[in-house]
Design a protein around this motif. Structure first.
Motif, short mmCIF file in Angstrom:
data_model
loop_
_atom_site.label_atom_id
_atom_site.label_comp_id
_atom_site.label_asym_id
_atom_site.label_seq_id
_atom_site.Cartn_x
_atom_site.Cartn_y
_atom_site.Cartn_z
N THR A 1 0.72 6.46 10.51
CA THR A 1 0.31 6.13 9.25
C THR A 1 0.61 4.94 8.67
O THR A 1 -0.28 4.37 8.02
CB THR A 1 1.21 7.32 8.26
OG1 THR A 1 0.92 8.44 8.93
CG2 THR A 1 0.39 7.12 7.00
N LEU A 2 1.70 4.23 9.11
CA LEU A 2 2.03 2.80 8.67
C LEU A 2 1.38 1.86 9.44
O LEU A 2 1.29 0.70 8.83
CB LEU A 2 3.74 2.79 8.52
CG LEU A 2 4.58 3.57 7.56
CD1 LEU A 2 5.89 3.17 7.75
CD2 LEU A 2 3.95 3.47 6.33
N ASN B 1 -1.15 9.54 2.47
CA ASN B 1 -1.78 10.06 3.84
C ASN B 1 -3.13 10.49 3.53
O ASN B 1 -3.41 11.43 2.87
CB ASN B 1 -1.00 10.98 4.54
CG ASN B 1 -1.68 11.26 5.83
OD1 ASN B 1 -2.32 10.72 6.41
ND2 ASN B 1 -1.01 12.21 6.54
N ASP B 2 -4.09 9.61 4.20
CA ASP B 2 -5.45 10.01 3.70
C ASP B 2 -6.07 11.00 4.84
O ASP B 2 -7.36 11.43 4.88
CB ASP B 2 -6.30 8.87 3.68
CG ASP B 2 -5.99 7.85 2.83
OD1 ASP B 2 -5.54 8.43 1.84
OD2 ASP B 2 -6.07 6.67 2.79
N GLU C 1 -1.74 0.90 9.71
CA GLU C 1 -2.58 0.25 8.76
C GLU C 1 -2.45 -0.10 7.51
O GLU C 1 -3.39 -0.17 6.66
CB GLU C 1 -3.97 1.30 8.74
CG GLU C 1 -4.45 1.68 10.35
CD GLU C 1 -5.02 0.71 11.01
OE1 GLU C 1 -5.47 -0.20 10.54
OE2 GLU C 1 -4.67 0.55 12.32
N LYS C 2 -1.09 0.20 7.13
CA LYS C 2 -0.76 -0.29 5.79
C LYS C 2 0.31 -1.26 5.76
O LYS C 2 1.08 -1.35 6.42
CB LYS C 2 -0.34 1.02 5.02
CG LYS C 2 -1.10 2.20 5.17
CD LYS C 2 -0.46 3.58 4.44
CE LYS C 2 -1.16 4.67 4.49
NZ LYS C 2 -2.55 4.49 3.47
N ARG C 3 0.14 -2.14 4.64
CA ARG C 3 1.50 -2.92 4.17
C ARG C 3 2.30 -2.17 3.42
O ARG C 3 2.22 -1.64 2.14
CB ARG C 3 0.88 -4.15 3.29
CG ARG C 3 1.99 -5.12 3.00
CD ARG C 3 1.62 -6.39 1.95
NE ARG C 3 0.52 -6.99 2.58
CZ ARG C 3 -0.37 -7.18 2.15
NH1 ARG C 3 -0.92 -6.44 0.93
NH2 ARG C 3 -1.45 -8.12 2.69
N TYR C 4 3.51 -1.97 3.89
CA TYR C 4 4.35 -1.19 3.52
C TYR C 4 5.91 -1.76 3.18
O TYR C 4 6.27 -2.79 3.43
CB TYR C 4 4.83 0.20 4.48
CG TYR C 4 5.27 -0.26 5.73
CD1 TYR C 4 6.80 -0.64 5.78
CD2 TYR C 4 4.38 -0.51 6.74
CE1 TYR C 4 7.50 -0.72 7.09
CE2 TYR C 4 5.09 -0.96 8.05
CZ TYR C 4 6.55 -1.08 8.14
OH TYR C 4 7.00 -1.50 9.31
N ILE D 1 4.96 8.62 1.95
CA ILE D 1 3.94 7.75 2.31
C ILE D 1 2.26 8.47 2.05
O ILE D 1 2.06 9.57 2.47
CB ILE D 1 3.91 7.68 3.89
CG1 ILE D 1 5.27 6.94 4.32
CG2 ILE D 1 2.57 6.81 4.45
CD1 ILE D 1 5.28 7.18 5.93
N ASP E 1 0.93 -1.19 0.00
CA ASP E 1 -0.01 0.16 -0.01
C ASP E 1 0.76 1.33 -0.01
O ASP E 1 0.29 2.18 -0.38
CB ASP E 1 -1.00 0.03 1.34
CG ASP E 1 -1.61 -1.27 1.55
OD1 ASP E 1 -2.22 -1.74 0.45
OD2 ASP E 1 -1.86 -1.70 2.31
N ALA E 2 2.14 1.24 0.44
CA ALA E 2 2.91 2.27 0.84
C ALA E 2 4.41 1.99 0.36
O ALA E 2 4.94 0.84 0.81
CB ALA E 2 2.97 2.85 2.06
N SER F 1 4.69 -6.37 5.83
CA SER F 1 5.46 -5.35 5.32
C SER F 1 7.04 -5.84 5.31
O SER F 1 7.39 -6.89 5.93
CB SER F 1 5.20 -4.25 6.55
OG SER F 1 3.91 -3.68 6.43
#
Length: 634
Positions: free
Chosen positions: A226-227, A203-204, A229-232, A201, A177-178, A262
């Motif tokens: 921010t990370l 950022n919503d 909730e994301k697979r980075y 990154i 996602d990132a 991640s």
């Protein structure tokens, strides 16, 4: 013009190793620069009088004011001093029996094209296909816990190229996602690294926060939040120190393990750097190319297929090429730079000469010899200066083409040519360096395929710094000069310096600064280029008004900038204040009186003074000014 001709010929002789000629080159160069300053002092007075308004303007155009007479007297004194220096220099030349006869030579480049068909890095992936697939699989497959994949190899082995290819692969883009790419290098500031990560990154959330005002803990927390909730995927390129990971996470663990697959991808020259990170780790030691792979990579650069029909003695060149490729010890950087040089010298004699003169030393000494040969072979004096100028940027720095073009044009390195603008000729210069593999393309235009961003490999940059320092072309701050260095540089680049007062020679022509913290500028009377990024200058407004020779002014990410006397800068071509604080940055209304102005770049919320053109719209891409039309970016 005669001095410039002598300078070019003397520069060719200096590279042969004659120390006396090296000193003469420095002296001729300094006198040439002083002559330019004298000529411009008189020309500046004329330009200033032409733009004066009202009664005093009329008088100054048709009569000599006392201040003009004083200026002309000073100009006369300077002319006598320059002539005296010239006599001394050429008396030395005559006494030492050194031939510096200046000859008119063709300084133009062959048409190397402006399109991108040879700019992609697929050819330098030769021999890495298996590693590429393995890297991608390690990133997109495996356990869900946060893990590290490291690429370890010596400088010039292709670590960054492989990592970039993996980073941009469709499989990786779909998996994460990132995606974040940061270059660490030998000297880095943790806070700057973290801020760069934040900017990349997606950022919503709230976009109104000012990252520049945050401290290290706050930036690290923002990354973590921010990370979470994301697979980075975070790429840390060119890591040198074993404690880099601890430094990045010292105030807060910025990279959370959310058990969602991640990954961190790291490139380094040192295996212990990869082993030091406390998380599941896969280390891939990048091997050197074998003989067949070396030949394939070398051939793709030295004997490209699109030029094959016009190459004579192809069989002989292939035989010599295989022997030369085997001499490079499987090092991709050596293969592509040597191949780029020989692609411009497609004859059996040139290739034989390289083979016969091959040094017996290994690795870095071999690499230095290849770079020196390619540099000497550059078509003209100006292109060699353009190449050395790239050393003024920090290690692993991504350099926008707009910066390169404006710097080279401001320094008069770009020759006016029929049917081409100065910008088009600059692009041809960059294309020539790319084709020789002396610079690497980072980004091209999706529409036209033109080069937009480049970088220079740190091994080539180190060589450029040594060469530029040795001949007095450029001094890079925080780099120790060799014991033989006795020439005073006319350009200075300060990088990540904490010095409060910058020490520069009195005749400095160019000052570049990156990551300077709260410094004071010295008097910069003869400055032509001022390019500063991510820095805080305390006395900027007081100093800038006296820089009447200034061509390029870039203050990027430098907080609040006040330029009250910009109308005095009558030679200014480029002003770039991007990413300054729009609330406090102000520009004087005399901006549009500058007759040479070509480009203006300011933040969208900085109030620009009204143009002289009554119907001018500040949102337009161009505005009228003293020179006619100026390109404007906001």
């Amino acid at each position: 013009m005669r001095l410039q001709g002598y300078l070019k010929d003397a520069e060719d002789k200096r590279r042969s190793g004659n120390a006396t000629v090296a000193i003469l080159v420095s002296q001729i160069r300094d006198v040439a620069y002083e002559a330019e300053n004298v000529i411009e002092a008189a020309d500046y007075m004329k330009k200033r009088n032409l733009i004066k308004k009202g009664f005093m303007g009329a008088i100054s155009r048709y009569a000599r004011l006392p201040s003009d007479l004083t200026t002309l007297y000073k100009v006369g004194v300077e002319i006598h001093r320059v002539r005296r220096k010239l006599r001394e220099v050429f008396q030395s030349v005559e006494r030492l029996k050194i031939n510096l006869d200046s000859q008119v030579v063709d300084e133009s480049l062959e048409d190397c094209g402006l399109v991108h068909q040879h700019f992609n890095d697929d050819v330098v992936m030769v021999g890495f296909e298996k590693e590429y697939k393995e890297m991608v699989d390690k990133l997109v497959q495996g356990a869900n816990m946060l893990s590290l994949v490291s690429i370890v190899a010596m400088g010039g082995a292709g670590k960054t190229t492989l990592a970039r290819k993996v980073y941009t692969s469709s499989k990786v883009k779909q998996q994460f996602d990132a995606l974040v790419w940061v270059t660490v290098s030998q000297k880095f500031k943790v806070i700057d690294l973290l801020k760069e990560i934040v900017k990349q990154i997606p950022n919503d959330g709230d976009q109104t926060e000012n990252i520049d005002d945050m401290n290290e803990y706050e930036v690290g927390k923002k990354i973590r939040d921010t990370l979470m909730e994301k697979r980075y995927l975070v790429v840390l390129d060119d890591v040198w120190e074993t404690d880099t990971w601890e430094q990045i996470n010292r105030t807060i663990k910025a990279f959370p393990d959310a058990a969602n697959g991640s990954r961190v991808l790291l490139t380094t020259r040192k295996k212990d750097v990869a082993n030091h990170v406390e998380m599941p780790t896969h280390i891939h030691a990048l091997k050197c190319l074998d003989e067949d792979e070396s030949w394939e990579l070398f051939r793709s650069k030295a004997l490209p297929l699109y030029r094959s029909p016009g190459i004579r003695d192809m069989d002989a060149l292939e035989t010599l090429g295989r022997m030369l490729a085997s001499k490079c010890d499987g090092l991709p950087l050596a293969l592509v730079v040597l191949g780029g040089y020989l692609s411009k010298n497609l004859n059996r004699q040139a290739w034989s000469d390289v083979l016969l003169g091959w040094p017996s030393t290994k690795e870095m000494e071999m690499m230095r010899g290849i770079i020196a040969r390619s540099y000497t072979d550059l078509p003209n004096h100006y292109l060699r200066s353009c190449f050395l100028y790239l050393a003024s940027f920090p290690e692993d720095f991504t350099i926008p083409m707009s910066d390169i073009m404006s710097l080279w044009i401001a320094e008069n390195f770009i020759l006016p040519t029929p049917r081409h603008t100065l910008e088009e000729t600059s692009l041809k210069y960059v294309t020539e360096l790319v084709q020789r593999s002396l610079v690497q393309v980072v980004q091209t235009s999706d529409i036209h395929g033109w080069i937009e961003e480049v970088r220079i490999h740190d091994i080539l940059r180190d060589w450029c710094i040594e060469e530029a320092t040795h001949n007095g072309f450029l001094d890079v701050g925080q780099v120790g000069a060799s014991p033989s260095h006795t020439l005073m540089s006319c350009r200075s680049s300060f990088q990540n310096s904490s010095e409060r007062n910058l020490h520069t020679p009195p005749n400095l022509r160019a000052l570049l600064g990156f990551g300077l913290s709260s410094v004071f500028f010295p008097e910069l009377r003869f400055l032509r280029v001022l390019h500063v990024e991510n820095s805080r200058i305390e006395n900027f407004s007081n100093v800038i008004g006296g820089c009447i020779h200034l061509r390029k002014l870039t203050m990027r990410k430098c907080g609040d900038i006040m330029i009250p006397s910009i109308g005095k800068l009558l030679y200014l071509q480029t002003i770039n204040l991007s990413e300054t604080y729009p609330r406090t940055t102000k520009i004087s209304g005399s901006l549009w009186d500058i007759p040479t102005l070509r480009y203006v770049r300011v933040p969208s919320r900085v109030p620009l003074p009204r143009s002289k053109r009554p119907d001018a719209d500040p949102g337009d891409a161009s505005l009228s000014c003293g020179a006619g039309v100026v390109s404007l970016w906001t």
